[in-house]
Scaffold this motif. Structure first.
Motif, mmCIF file in Angstrom:
data_model
loop_
_atom_site.group_PDB
_atom_site.id
_atom_site.type_symbol
_atom_site.label_atom_id
_atom_site.label_comp_id
_atom_site.label_asym_id
_atom_site.label_seq_id
_atom_site.Cartn_x
_atom_site.Cartn_y
_atom_site.Cartn_z
ATOM 1 N N LEU A 274 -2.995 5.810 58.021
ATOM 2 C CA LEU A 274 -4.019 6.610 57.375
ATOM 3 C C LEU A 274 -4.070 6.230 55.908
ATOM 4 N N SER B 7 -10.551 19.786 59.853
ATOM 5 C CA SER B 7 -10.091 20.217 61.168
ATOM 6 C C SER B 7 -11.062 21.231 61.757
ATOM 7 N N THR C 295 -8.672 20.406 66.369
ATOM 8 C CA THR C 295 -8.072 19.136 65.960
ATOM 9 C C THR C 295 -8.639 18.735 64.600
ATOM 10 N N PRO C 296 -7.898 17.946 63.816
ATOM 11 C CA PRO C 296 -6.507 17.532 64.024
ATOM 12 C C PRO C 296 -5.528 18.671 63.753
ATOM 13 N N VAL D 145 -2.821 17.440 58.688
ATOM 14 C CA VAL D 145 -3.688 16.676 57.803
ATOM 15 C C VAL D 145 -2.965 16.467 56.476
ATOM 16 N N TYR E 286 -6.783 13.150 55.443
ATOM 17 C CA TYR E 286 -6.537 12.134 56.449
ATOM 18 C C TYR E 286 -5.718 12.773 57.561
ATOM 19 N N ALA E 287 -6.150 12.568 58.803
ATOM 20 C CA ALA E 287 -5.467 13.179 59.946
ATOM 21 C C ALA E 287 -4.157 12.457 60.224
ATOM 22 N N GLU F 109 -1.851 13.968 62.487
ATOM 23 C CA GLU F 109 -1.677 14.247 63.911
ATOM 24 C C GLU F 109 -3.019 14.701 64.458
ATOM 25 N N SER F 110 -3.698 13.806 65.194
ATOM 26 C CA SER F 110 -5.067 14.071 65.614
ATOM 27 C C SER F 110 -5.168 14.915 66.868
ATOM 28 N N SER G 196 -4.308 18.198 69.579
ATOM 29 C CA SER G 196 -4.402 19.651 69.448
ATOM 30 C C SER G 196 -3.088 20.275 69.883
#
Length: 502
Positions: free
Chosen positions: A36, A307, A339-340, A343, A359-360, A362-363, A365
């Motif tokens: 990311l 998100s 989601t994510p 962030v 920036y994600a 952990e994308s 759920s």
């Protein structure tokens, strides 16, 4: 990189029950590398000691610590099951993921069983040089300390009962005297303070409900308290109290705008030597920039995480993840919808109010109830720790940065930017792109300019050293790049910029 999880025998402890926690792989993503912005992280599975949840709710930037004294950093957390024989209770424990050898962990119960263990923090409560733990047990309506007896052995002590659903914990020696103090909030609106010197608990106010931070807001050397006054069932605001020697001021507002604020943090985010306040409402992060004064006023800025989590519970923490000298914000959502789930909001260093780009990390759920940061391996880059549903994961920071320049958590492993002897404030008169030529102009000559140029996926394009007032670098082709420059003008200056060449 895949790490191997090693389970070692548990040393003798004061606790009854299973010899060691059942550690199994969570039904979650495999270990992987995540890219990311100009940063990259290697996500690594550690353990899943319970079926339902694993929480990282803490006030501390330095929660991860060498707890057993073997020279390797360990990770405290809480975990419980929602469905069990407790008739609707959430039985669980305080845990520590002990790092037995570099990169290998053993997740152990370190408390007795409790109903809904929640917040956790660390500190040396009795001055013996060992790291002790404190945690709240929400449905037990109680808070406990775990005195570190050495190795993996702890003595549990209740320090407060009553109230209703205690949650966020903070550990500070707030009066600058001998002995530690614990502060914790509960959802009936009480902020409690427990003194280890007098072994007594007092009520600081009757308004704090969710989120807690303890930092020096006005620069007088005393650590103040900041908290949120609401939760999902009750809208609230963010308030603070100034420490006045051995007493507290009346409650004052960080903001008068009522929202569903949850996690609260405090750090200098705009490099003006004043501690700012950060919180979140669902998928929006708020920062209140400190305007100064003995009773500070604040200016609010809002930042979207992108998100779809809505207005549910959330937590934030702060660390300099990209090693550019300012605090980035890590946000996590508490519920599995949307989601994510995690962030990273990257601070661009703008003055007087930075921009934060999301920036994600952990994308997916997942339920991610809180995150922590720390220096877990042998580099100097801040790593991220979180629970995805019931599994403990480490996001090792593998970003292509010169880690010798990093001070990711500030002095004494804590992000207190205002206490740094050197603030990396760039002195740049102009940054521009002319065709494929990138040009950086300084306000005055520098005897040594070190530069590194990366592609957007982290590949090194060029690096070197020069001198003078102007740095010129030709990029090989169009695309997205990231430039990092260090120059010495009697103090350390760092300039970093992501840019696109057409």
């Amino acid at each position: 990189m895949m790490w191997i999880l090693v389970i070692s025998d548990l040393p003798a402890t004061l606790f009854k029950g299973s010899e060691y926690s059942v550690v199994r792989r969570a039904e979650l993503p495999p270990d992987t590398t995540i890219h990311l912005h100009t940063m990259s992280f290697s996500r690594t599975y550690v353990c899943a000691p319970k079926d339902t949840y694993l929480w990282m709710v803490t006030d501390r930037y330095d929660l991860v610590h060498d707890i057993d004294g073997n020279g390797l950093v360990d990770i405290p957390f809480t975990a419980a099951d929602e469905s069990d024989s407790w008739g609707g209770g959430w039985p669980g424990y305080a845990y520590v993921a002990f790092q037995t050898t570099p990169g290998n962990f053993s997740c152990q119960e370190v408390s007795n069983q409790h109903n809904t263990p929640y917040g956790i923090s660390v500190g040396d409560f009795n001055g013996d040089g060992r790291v002790d733990l404190v945690f709240s047990s929400a449905r037990d309506n109680a808070a406990y300390t775990l005195r570190n007896d050495g190795g993996w052995s702890f003595t549990e002590q209740m320090i407060g009962s009553g109230g209703g659903f205690p949650n966020h914990m903070a550990v500070r020696n707030v009066d600058a005297g001998p002995g530690a103090e614990v502060l914790y909030t509960d959802e009936n609106g009480y902020l409690y303070q427990y003194s280890y010197t007098s072994a007594t608990r007092t009520t600081v106010n009757t308004q704090c409900v969710e989120g807690l931070a303890v930092e020096d807001l006005n620069g007088d050397g005393h650590q103040d308290v900041i908290c949120g006054t609401g939760n999902l069932a009750n809208i609230g605001k963010v308030i603070y109290q100034i420490r006045l020697g051995s007493s507290w001021s009346s409650v004052r507002n960080v903001t008068t705008t009522y929202r569903y604020y949850h996690g609260v943090r405090a750090a200098d985010l705009n490099a003006d030597d004043r501690v700012d306040v950060a919180s979140c409402e669902g998928s929006t992060v708020y920062v209140w920039y400190n305007n100064g004064g003995f009773y500070p006023t604040f200016t609010e800025r809002a930042y979207s995480t992108g998100s779809s989590a809505g207005t549910g519970e959330c937590e934030v923490t702060i660390a300099d993840l990209d090693c550019d000298g300012d605090g980035d914000i890590i946000w996590s959502k508490g519920y599995p919808s949307g989601t994510p789930s995690i962030v990273v909001l990257v601070n661009d260093g703008s003055s007087p109010y930075p921009n934060f780009t999301p920036y994600a990390l952990e994308s997916g759920s997942y339920t991610v109830y809180g995150v922590a940061v720390g220096l877990i391996n042998d580099d100097n880059k801040a790593d991220i720790v979180a629970g995805l549903n019931n599994g403990l994961y480490i996001y090792y920071n593998t970003s292509p940065v010169i880690d010798s320049l990093c001070d990711p958590l500030g002095e004494s492993d804590e992000l207190v930017v205002s206490e740094r002897p050197v603030k990396p404030i760039p002195e740049v008169s102009n940054f521009r792109i002319e065709g494929r030529m990138v040009i950086l102009s300084l306000t005055a000559p520098s005897e040594r300019i070190e530069y590194s140029l990366y592609t957007s996926n982290g590949s090194l394009v060029a690096e070197g050293t020069t001198s003078g007032r102007t740095l010129r670098i030709e990029v090989p082709h169009s695309g997205a790049y990231f430039l990092r420059v260090r120059y010495d003008r009697g103090h350390r200056d760092i300039f970093s910029r992501a840019f696109v060449v057409r």
